[in-house]
Design a protein around this motif. Structure first.
Motif, PDB file in Angstrom:
ATOM      1  N   TRP A 152      -4.951   5.901  -5.302  1.00  0.00           N
ATOM      2  CA  TRP A 152      -5.360   6.847  -4.268  1.00  0.00           C
ATOM      3  C   TRP A 152      -4.525   8.109  -4.446  1.00  0.00           C
ATOM      4  N   HIS A 153      -5.175   9.254  -4.361  1.00  0.00           N
ATOM      5  CA  HIS A 153      -4.410  10.493  -4.379  1.00  0.00           C
ATOM      6  C   HIS A 153      -5.035  11.491  -3.403  1.00  0.00           C
ATOM      7  N   TYR A 154      -4.195  12.406  -2.941  1.00  0.00           N
ATOM      8  CA  TYR A 154      -4.554  13.374  -1.910  1.00  0.00           C
ATOM      9  C   TYR A 154      -4.530  14.769  -2.496  1.00  0.00           C
ATOM     10  N   ASP A 155      -5.570  15.548  -2.167  1.00  0.00           N
ATOM     11  CA  ASP A 155      -5.681  16.916  -2.665  1.00  0.00           C
ATOM     12  C   ASP A 155      -4.959  17.851  -1.696  1.00  0.00           C
ATOM     13  N   ASP A 156      -3.763  18.249  -2.063  1.00  0.00           N
ATOM     14  CA  ASP A 156      -2.952  19.157  -1.247  1.00  0.00           C
ATOM     15  C   ASP A 156      -3.103  20.577  -1.778  1.00  0.00           C
ATOM     16  N   ASN A 157      -4.194  21.248  -1.352  1.00  0.00           N
ATOM     17  CA  ASN A 157      -4.466  22.623  -1.783  1.00  0.00           C
ATOM     18  C   ASN A 157      -4.466  22.756  -3.306  1.00  0.00           C
ATOM     19  N   GLY A 158      -5.135  21.817  -3.974  1.00  0.00           N
ATOM     20  CA  GLY A 158      -5.249  21.885  -5.425  1.00  0.00           C
ATOM     21  C   GLY A 158      -4.228  21.048  -6.169  1.00  0.00           C
ATOM     22  N   THR A 159      -3.196  20.588  -5.486  1.00  0.00           N
ATOM     23  CA  THR A 159      -2.189  19.725  -6.105  1.00  0.00           C
ATOM     24  C   THR A 159      -2.460  18.280  -5.735  1.00  0.00           C
ATOM     25  N   MET A 160      -2.675  17.433  -6.740  1.00  0.00           N
ATOM     26  CA  MET A 160      -2.982  16.041  -6.496  1.00  0.00           C
ATOM     27  C   MET A 160      -1.702  15.240  -6.284  1.00  0.00           C
ATOM     28  N   ILE A 161      -1.562  14.654  -5.099  1.00  0.00           N
ATOM     29  CA  ILE A 161      -0.396  13.848  -4.752  1.00  0.00           C
ATOM     30  C   ILE A 161      -0.801  12.383  -4.773  1.00  0.00           C
ATOM     31  N   LYS A 162      -0.148  11.594  -5.636  1.00  0.00           N
ATOM     32  CA  LYS A 162      -0.493  10.181  -5.752  1.00  0.00           C
ATOM     33  C   LYS A 162       0.129   9.414  -4.593  1.00  0.00           C
ATOM     34  N   LEU A 163      -0.714   8.601  -3.934  1.00  0.00           N
ATOM     35  CA  LEU A 163      -0.273   7.821  -2.785  1.00  0.00           C
ATOM     36  C   LEU A 163       0.075   6.390  -3.160  1.00  0.00           C
ATOM     37  N   CYS A 164      -0.702   5.775  -4.042  1.00  0.00           N
ATOM     38  CA  CYS A 164      -0.437   4.416  -4.484  1.00  0.00           C
ATOM     39  C   CYS A 164      -1.217   4.146  -5.755  1.00  0.00           C
ATOM     40  N   GLU A 165      -0.863   3.054  -6.463  1.00  0.00           N
ATOM     41  CA  GLU A 165      -1.579   2.676  -7.670  1.00  0.00           C
ATOM     42  C   GLU A 165      -1.268   1.223  -7.995  1.00  0.00           C
ATOM     43  N   ALA A 166      -2.174   0.601  -8.770  1.00  0.00           N
ATOM     44  CA  ALA A 166      -1.973  -0.797  -9.171  1.00  0.00           C
ATOM     45  C   ALA A 166      -2.981  -1.145 -10.252  1.00  0.00           C
ATOM     46  N   VAL A 167      -2.767  -2.326 -10.858  1.00  0.00           N
ATOM     47  CA  VAL A 167      -3.679  -2.870 -11.864  1.00  0.00           C
ATOM     48  C   VAL A 167      -4.064  -4.277 -11.442  1.00  0.00           C
ATOM     49  N   ILE A 168      -5.375  -4.548 -11.407  1.00  0.00           N
ATOM     50  CA  ILE A 168      -5.880  -5.893 -11.130  1.00  0.00           C
ATOM     51  C   ILE A 168      -6.213  -6.529 -12.475  1.00  0.00           C
ATOM     52  N   PRO A 169      -5.455  -7.533 -12.918  1.00  0.00           N
ATOM     53  CA  PRO A 169      -5.676  -8.091 -14.266  1.00  0.00           C
ATOM     54  C   PRO A 169      -7.078  -8.666 -14.437  1.00  0.00           C
ATOM     55  N   VAL A 170      -7.472  -9.548 -13.525  1.00  0.00           N
ATOM     56  CA  VAL A 170      -8.790 -10.171 -13.553  1.00  0.00           C
ATOM     57  C   VAL A 170      -9.250 -10.342 -12.104  1.00  0.00           C
ATOM     58  N   GLY A 215     -10.024 -11.722  -8.583  1.00  0.00           N
ATOM     59  CA  GLY A 215      -9.380 -12.708  -7.722  1.00  0.00           C
ATOM     60  C   GLY A 215      -7.877 -12.693  -7.749  1.00  0.00           C
ATOM     61  N   VAL A 216      -7.258 -11.939  -8.647  1.00  0.00           N
ATOM     62  CA  VAL A 216      -5.798 -11.862  -8.725  1.00  0.00           C
ATOM     63  C   VAL A 216      -5.331 -10.637  -7.935  1.00  0.00           C
ATOM     64  N   GLU A 217      -4.440 -10.891  -6.972  1.00  0.00           N
ATOM     65  CA  GLU A 217      -3.958  -9.798  -6.135  1.00  0.00           C
ATOM     66  C   GLU A 217      -3.020  -8.887  -6.926  1.00  0.00           C
ATOM     67  N   PRO A 218      -3.200  -7.575  -6.806  1.00  0.00           N
ATOM     68  CA  PRO A 218      -2.365  -6.646  -7.585  1.00  0.00           C
ATOM     69  C   PRO A 218      -1.010  -6.404  -6.931  1.00  0.00           C
ATOM     70  N   LYS A 219      -0.067  -5.990  -7.742  1.00  0.00           N
ATOM     71  CA  LYS A 219       1.224  -5.512  -7.248  1.00  0.00           C
ATOM     72  C   LYS A 219       1.131  -4.004  -7.116  1.00  0.00           C
ATOM     73  N   VAL A 220       1.018  -3.557  -5.873  1.00  0.00           N
ATOM     74  CA  VAL A 220       0.705  -2.152  -5.595  1.00  0.00           C
ATOM     75  C   VAL A 220       1.993  -1.354  -5.427  1.00  0.00           C
TER      76      VAL A 220
END
Length: 233
Positions: A76-94, A96-101
């Motif tokens: 998730w990222h937020y558009d702050d007047n043209g600057t993208m601010i990342k809020l969170c990120e993760a990878v879901i391997p397969v 049903g597997v819960e990601p480490k966010v």
């Protein structure tokens, strides 16, 4: 170079128009299947929200894929007047597997679950500065890391304005009354036609018969007297 040209020309000469058509259809079919089974990211039917300053809001996002997922990366990222601010990120391997966010904003909380294909977040104690566009981004390894995203727009206000429905209620009430009166009128009319009018017709017939009998009885002798011949002198 000359040999390459001769080879290419000989190969093209071997391909008939029918072969070219079949090859084109095969490519189109593969592309169609790929596009149908590909990853889709959605923020719901309503992609915007009006929220009161200081409240907590849910920023929804879900994903779906007919071909399944592998190492699905999202953020998730937020558009702050043209600057993208990342809020969170993760990878879901397969699936049903819960990601480490990884969360990079103090007022952001991940509330999704891979079991329901949900990658939504909560934004706590929003301020006027939080208003704007929020992007839900996802990329699936099974699709050769094609990018997909959906936008959710947040509006921050002092209070939610209530819509005055007085005029609408009056109009609906009047229409309902007219329709109800029409239904009652039709019911009464049907009852009159079915029960009252036949009885009136029967009574009128009886009156006509009885009045005809009275006239015959009263005027019968007179009629007979009139028919008598004149007495001879």
């Amino acid at each position: 170079m000359a040999s390459v040209d001769r080879t290419s020309s000989s190969v093209s000469g071997r391909l008939s128009p029918g072969d070219l058509l079949h090859a084109g259809l095969a490519v189109a079919l593969l592309l169609g299947v790929w596009s149908v089974g590909g990853l889709e990211v959605s923020t719901g039917k309503v992609s915007h929200l009006y929220a009161i300053n200081g409240s907590t809001v849910l920023l929804p996002c879900t994903y779906s894929s007919c071909i399944g997922i592998k190492n699905l990366y999202f953020n998730w990222h937020y558009d702050d007047n043209g600057t993208m601010i990342k809020l969170c990120e993760a990878v879901i391997p397969v699936e049903g597997v819960e990601p480490k966010v990884g969360v990079y904003h103090e007022r952001v909380e991940f509330v999704g679950s891979s079991k329901s294909n949900n990658i939504s977040i909560l934004l706590w104690n929003i301020t006027y500065e939080d208003a704007g566009n929020y992007y839900c981004f996802a990329r699936n390894e099974k699709e050769k890391f094609r990018n997909h995203s959906a936008v959710y727009i947040l509006y921050v206000v002092d209070q939610i304005k209530e819509i005055d429905n007085t005029l609408t209620v009056i109009i609906v009430s009047v229409l309902g009354g007219v329709i109800g009166f029409s239904i009652i009128f039709m019911v009464i009319k049907g009852l009159v036609i079915q029960f009252i009018l036949p009885n009136l017709d029967d009574k009128n017939k009886e009156c006509l018969v009885s009045s005809g009998n009275d006239n015959t009885e009263n005027g019968g002798s007179g009629a007979k007297a009139d028919n008598k011949g004149t007495p001879k002198a």
